[in-house]
Design a protein around this motif. Structure first.
Motif, PDB file in Angstrom:
ATOM      1  N   VAL A  80      42.319  38.397  24.360  1.00 39.79           N
ATOM      2  CA  VAL A  80      41.076  38.466  25.144  1.00 39.79           C
ATOM      3  C   VAL A  80      40.092  39.301  24.344  1.00 39.79           C
ATOM      4  N   PHE A  81      38.880  38.841  24.243  1.00 37.78           N
ATOM      5  CA  PHE A  81      37.871  39.639  23.532  1.00 37.78           C
ATOM      6  C   PHE A  81      36.594  39.680  24.351  1.00 37.78           C
ATOM      7  N   ALA A  82      35.981  40.866  24.303  1.00 42.29           N
ATOM      8  CA  ALA A  82      34.803  41.109  25.133  1.00 42.29           C
ATOM      9  C   ALA A  82      33.545  41.095  24.294  1.00 42.29           C
ATOM     10  N   SER A  83      32.444  40.811  24.946  1.00 44.90           N
ATOM     11  CA  SER A  83      31.164  40.802  24.235  1.00 44.90           C
ATOM     12  C   SER A  83      30.088  41.430  25.109  1.00 44.90           C
ATOM     13  N   LEU A  84      29.235  42.196  24.440  1.00 48.55           N
ATOM     14  CA  LEU A  84      28.099  42.790  25.136  1.00 48.55           C
ATOM     15  C   LEU A  84      26.880  42.611  24.232  1.00 48.55           C
ATOM     16  N   VAL A 106      34.731  44.358  19.539  1.00 45.03           N
ATOM     17  CA  VAL A 106      35.829  45.063  18.892  1.00 45.03           C
ATOM     18  C   VAL A 106      36.069  44.353  17.572  1.00 45.03           C
ATOM     19  N   PRO A 107      35.972  45.063  16.428  1.00 50.19           N
ATOM     20  CA  PRO A 107      36.001  44.366  15.136  1.00 50.19           C
ATOM     21  C   PRO A 107      37.168  43.407  14.952  1.00 50.19           C
ATOM     22  N   GLU A 108      38.321  43.794  15.401  1.00 50.52           N
ATOM     23  CA  GLU A 108      39.465  42.898  15.170  1.00 50.52           C
ATOM     24  C   GLU A 108      39.364  41.602  15.997  1.00 50.52           C
ATOM     25  N   ASP A 109      38.459  41.572  16.992  1.00 53.66           N
ATOM     26  CA  ASP A 109      38.231  40.338  17.772  1.00 53.66           C
ATOM     27  C   ASP A 109      37.288  39.366  17.057  1.00 53.66           C
ATOM     28  N   ALA A 110      36.657  39.885  15.997  1.00 58.35           N
ATOM     29  CA  ALA A 110      35.618  39.076  15.352  1.00 58.35           C
ATOM     30  C   ALA A 110      36.150  37.727  14.887  1.00 58.35           C
ATOM     31  N   GLN A 111      37.413  37.739  14.432  1.00 55.89           N
ATOM     32  CA  GLN A 111      37.972  36.461  13.950  1.00 55.89           C
ATOM     33  C   GLN A 111      38.073  35.423  15.065  1.00 55.89           C
ATOM     34  N   TYR A 112      38.072  35.912  16.333  1.00 54.70           N
ATOM     35  CA  TYR A 112      38.098  34.979  17.460  1.00 54.70           C
ATOM     36  C   TYR A 112      36.668  34.693  17.942  1.00 54.70           C
ATOM     37  N   PHE A 113      35.869  35.781  17.886  1.00 56.83           N
ATOM     38  CA  PHE A 113      34.511  35.664  18.418  1.00 56.83           C
ATOM     39  C   PHE A 113      33.652  34.723  17.565  1.00 56.83           C
ATOM     40  N   CYS A 127      37.137  45.440   8.032  1.00 58.58           N
ATOM     41  CA  CYS A 127      37.240  44.375   9.022  1.00 58.58           C
ATOM     42  C   CYS A 127      35.832  43.843   9.237  1.00 58.58           C
ATOM     43  N   MET A 128      35.450  42.896   8.388  1.00 58.45           N
ATOM     44  CA  MET A 128      34.094  42.305   8.394  1.00 58.45           C
ATOM     45  C   MET A 128      33.023  43.373   8.203  1.00 58.45           C
ATOM     46  N   GLY A 129      33.344  44.427   7.471  1.00 61.34           N
ATOM     47  CA  GLY A 129      32.366  45.486   7.204  1.00 61.34           C
ATOM     48  C   GLY A 129      32.646  46.772   7.971  1.00 61.34           C
ATOM     49  N   PHE A 130      33.449  46.700   9.034  1.00 68.17           N
ATOM     50  CA  PHE A 130      33.805  47.912   9.776  1.00 68.17           C
ATOM     51  C   PHE A 130      35.036  48.552   9.121  1.00 68.17           C
ATOM     52  N   SER A 131      35.073  49.898   9.184  1.00 69.47           N
ATOM     53  CA  SER A 131      36.194  50.583   8.522  1.00 69.47           C
ATOM     54  C   SER A 131      37.477  50.497   9.346  1.00 69.47           C
ATOM     55  N   VAL A 132      37.318  50.393  10.663  1.00 69.66           N
ATOM     56  CA  VAL A 132      38.509  50.306  11.517  1.00 69.66           C
ATOM     57  C   VAL A 132      38.448  49.021  12.340  1.00 69.66           C
ATOM     58  N   PRO A 133      39.602  48.411  12.594  1.00 66.36           N
ATOM     59  CA  PRO A 133      39.574  47.141  13.312  1.00 66.36           C
ATOM     60  C   PRO A 133      39.432  47.306  14.823  1.00 66.36           C
ATOM     61  N   ASP A 134      39.784  48.461  15.336  1.00 69.19           N
ATOM     62  CA  ASP A 134      39.756  48.591  16.795  1.00 69.19           C
ATOM     63  C   ASP A 134      38.473  49.296  17.258  1.00 69.19           C
ATOM     64  N   ASP A 135      38.501  49.783  18.494  1.00 66.74           N
ATOM     65  CA  ASP A 135      37.297  50.362  19.109  1.00 66.74           C
ATOM     66  C   ASP A 135      37.661  51.781  19.575  1.00 66.74           C
ATOM     67  N   PRO A 136      37.801  52.739  18.626  1.00 65.09           N
ATOM     68  CA  PRO A 136      38.397  54.045  18.960  1.00 65.09           C
ATOM     69  C   PRO A 136      37.686  54.795  20.085  1.00 65.09           C
ATOM     70  N   HIS A 137      36.375  54.714  20.143  1.00 65.55           N
ATOM     71  CA  HIS A 137      35.594  55.430  21.143  1.00 65.55           C
ATOM     72  C   HIS A 137      35.948  54.982  22.567  1.00 65.55           C
ATOM     73  N   ALA A 138      36.420  53.716  22.677  1.00 66.79           N
ATOM     74  CA  ALA A 138      36.755  53.170  24.005  1.00 66.79           C
ATOM     75  C   ALA A 138      37.899  53.941  24.650  1.00 66.79           C
ATOM     76  N   SER A 139      38.815  54.404  23.825  1.00 63.26           N
ATOM     77  CA  SER A 139      39.965  55.123  24.388  1.00 63.26           C
ATOM     78  C   SER A 139      39.779  56.640  24.291  1.00 63.26           C
ATOM     79  N   LEU A 204      31.875  47.819  20.284  1.00 63.69           N
ATOM     80  CA  LEU A 204      31.544  47.532  21.681  1.00 63.69           C
ATOM     81  C   LEU A 204      31.295  48.821  22.490  1.00 63.69           C
ATOM     82  N   SER A 205      32.220  49.764  22.375  1.00 61.07           N
ATOM     83  CA  SER A 205      32.106  50.971  23.206  1.00 61.07           C
ATOM     84  C   SER A 205      30.899  51.814  22.809  1.00 61.07           C
ATOM     85  N   GLU A 206      30.529  51.750  21.521  1.00 63.36           N
ATOM     86  CA  GLU A 206      29.370  52.535  21.074  1.00 63.36           C
ATOM     87  C   GLU A 206      28.067  51.905  21.585  1.00 63.36           C
ATOM     88  N   LEU A 207      28.043  50.567  21.641  1.00 66.74           N
ATOM     89  CA  LEU A 207      26.870  49.905  22.234  1.00 66.74           C
ATOM     90  C   LEU A 207      26.803  50.224  23.728  1.00 66.74           C
TER      91      LEU A 207
END
Lengths: 405, 232
Positions: A80-84, A106-113, A127-139, A204-207
């Motif tokens: 599941v991948f989210a978009s805002l 979430v960068p690692e969702d980009a391949q699906y998005f 990960c498509m230009g991001f240093s981390v694949p996940d969304d650390p701020h979210a957690s 996502l979480s930073e936006l």
């Protein structure tokens, strides 16, 4: 008389062929572009890795991350991948402010998005230009302050990888400094108004935080990529949709089939509009043909009178006039087909280059072309009945005097 | 061949009724060559149109070869015009988009004459009127005399028994008119085609064997004596 005789009345022949040709050009080019847009969108839906979309209007899905996790746990679901999406003000120090469409994911969702084709526009590293694949701020983790900017924005604000830019909800608000970790190629390469349309992509979480949506964890949409055996089984997809509808009754849940159906409904409306315009142009064109043929018959009043006097039957006169105009309509229609395809393709290329997309926005289906041709020829034949009837009904004596038709 | 019994033709012009022909009685035998003379408005062309099955008489009866044609349907009259009558007009009235050959072929096509037979007849007719080398010429590429000769060939295409000519020399110079009259005379003599020629020109009338003079829709004179015809 032989059909070639028609072309000895040059003005009448050329004007008739031209009028029918223009009608066919209009109909075929409009239909081709309408079908092209439809096919393009259909292609996008079919290529998309999202099998079900859950959406809520205006950041309407709250607890996006947690819903995403719950749905991910369902056995039918692969991911599941989210978009805002929203607009952000972008400031490059000393170079002004621009507004850009911001995409949070979430960068690692980009391949699906993104489709595979789209992903080629993004940087290779990380990960498509991001240093981390996940969304650390979210957690509750640290901000990454990573942002990718598109080539149009990079060009206009003279931004490059490694620069720092400020992002905010509006130009007067407090800016949060982000690091440009990559520049991706804009989808819109045109030089028209689309040259001023900018995009940025961030976590996502930073936006969410920039938009003040972090507490509600609001997102626009959740996209479900299903297990390969489920996505090909429409009944399982439908069952899952029903389950999701029960779980989230306030959200709009659509499968690919629903999306296609919705698009077809919109296309049907557009088709109705297009058909109305097309029919008006067709009627004007063919009324013009009718007028030319009526004028031609009036001009030939004496000739028709003489032919009748010589013993040419009413039926033969009717067949001749009807045949002449029908042949001209047939020829005009035939000429209009390649011209309509050429005009449609040229218009599509022009629009595509103005918008800056590489897609072909035109599609000519042989069935549509055949239908348009038959439609034009049928209406043309109907229009030709009037002059043929007029010629057939002429009184011989007054026609020989060149009198009233 | 032709018999008119008490033929009257009335035209309506607004509220006024005009009597174009008034109780005309006429008999024309097969193979006759006759001319119809008279001032403008005397009813010459109306008479020709009625005999030619182009127009119906208001009253009276018209017989062609003993058959009453005054009450026939449009289809039957068209058939008679196609197969039994040939028309020659003052202004030739060739179809401008057709060549000489195609103009002559036109009534034969309508009569469904086979292609080979059509070609053969066209050649014969063009040779007869001295235009064998003009077969592929369009009317605007022919002189007035040549156009009228093509029109004569066209009138003969379906081998009619009767030729009706309305001022056939009216648009031609004297020399050419004389040639045209010679052709018509020959056709009458050699092919025994009944020929009725409407004319204003006494020199044309003098070349015919009988002259009908019309005045105010009635036959004023019916001259058959050669000596009297010469006096015209």
């Amino acid at each position: 008389m032989k059909p070639t005789q028609i072309f000895k009345r040059k003005k009448q022949a050329y004007l008739t062929v031209l009028a029918v040709g223009i009608s066919v050009v209009l109909l075929i080019s409009m239909k081709g572009i309408a079908d092209g847009i439809f096919h393009n969108t259909l292609d996008d839906i079919n290529k998309s890795k999202s099998d079900i979309v859950i959406s809520g209007s205006n950041h309407g899905i709250v607890n996006g991350h947690s819903i995403s996790s719950s749905i991910s746990a369902m056995p039918e679901v692969n991911r599941v991948f989210a978009s805002l999406t929203d607009v952000l003000a972008v400031r490059a120090p000393g170079r002004g402010v621009k507004y850009a469409m911001a995409q949070g994911l979430v960068p690692e969702d980009a391949q699906y998005f993104f489709t595979e084709e789209d992903r080629k526009r993004f940087p290779d590293e990380g990960c498509m230009g991001f240093s981390v694949p996940d969304d650390p701020h979210a957690s509750g983790g640290a901000w990454t302050y990573e942002v990718l900017v598109d080539s149009n924005l990079a060009r206009d604000l003279k931004i490059q990888k490694g620069d720092q830019i400020g992002l905010s909800r509006n130009a007067t608000g407090a800016m949060v400094t982000f690091n440009v970790t990559g520049v991706f190629k804009s989808e819109l390469q045109g030089r028209g108004i689309t040259a001023g349309v900018y995009f940025v992509v961030l976590h996502l979480s930073e936006l969410q935080s920039l938009l003040g949506l972090r507490d509600s964890d609001a997102v626009d949409s959740l996209y479900l990529n299903l297990r390969s055996d489920v996505r090909t089984d429409q009944s399982q997809v439908e069952d899952l949709r029903k389950t999701l509808e029960d779980m989230y009754p306030f959200y709009d849940i659509a499968t690919k089939k629903d999306q296609i159906k919705k698009m077809e409904e919109r296309m049907a409306m557009a088709e109705g509009f297009y058909t109305a315009i097309g029919m008006v142009s067709l009627m004007i064109g063919l009324l013009f043909v009718g007028c030319i043929m009526v004028i031609s018959v009036v001009e030939r009043t004496r000739e028709i009178g003489i032919m009748r006097a010589m013993g040419i039957s009413r039926k033969s006169i009717f067949i001749q006039i009807f045949g002449e105009s029908s042949v001209l309509v047939l020829l005009g229609g035939l000429l209009g087909i390649p011209l309509g395809m050429a005009v449609g393709t040229a218009m599509s290329d022009y629009f595509a280059s103005a918008v800056g997309v590489s897609e072909t926005l035109v599609y000519f289906s042989p069935a549509s072309i055949a239908y348009i041709y038959l439609e034009v020829v049928s209406v043309g034949a109907l229009v030709s009945l009037l002059p043929a009837w007029m010629a057939m009904k002429m009184d011989i004596v007054s026609a020989m005097k060149g009198g009233d038709a | 061949m032709i018999e008119l019994k008490n033929v009257t033709k009335l035209y309506k012009m607004g509220d006024v009724r005009i009597k174009a022909l008034n109780r005309v009685n006429l008999k024309v035998g097969a193979g006759e060559l006759l001319s119809i003379m008279g001032p403008s408005g005397s009813g010459k062309s109306t008479l020709l149109n009625i005999i030619g099955c182009i127009d119906h008489p208001t009253y009276g009866r018209v017989f062609l070869d003993g058959r009453d044609v005054s009450k026939l349907s449009d289809r039957e009259l068209t058939r008679i015009r196609l197969r039994q009558i040939g028309f020659i007009f003052q202004q030739f009235y060739l179809i401008p988009t057709l060549t000489a050959r195609e103009n002559i072929e036109l009534p034969m096509r309508e009569a469904r004459v086979p292609r080979e037979e059509r070609r053969k007849r066209v050649r014969e007719l063009l040779e007869m009127v001295g235009l064998a080398d003009r077969e592929k010429h369009y009317p605007n590429q022919l002189s007035g005399g040549e156009q009228q000769r093509v029109a004569i060939a066209r009138a003969l295409a379906n081998r009619p028994k009767l030729i009706l000519a309305d001022e056939p020399t009216g648009e031609l110079d004297t020399k050419t008119a004389s040639k045209i009259m010679m052709i018509l005379r020959e056709l009458n003599t050699e092919r025994h085609i009944t020929m009725m020629i409407v004319t204003h020109d006494p020199t044309v009338a003098k070349k015919t064997d009988r002259v009908i003079v019309l005045k105010d829709g009635t036959i004023e004179k019916d001259i058959t004596e050669r000596a009297e015809i010469r006096k015209l």
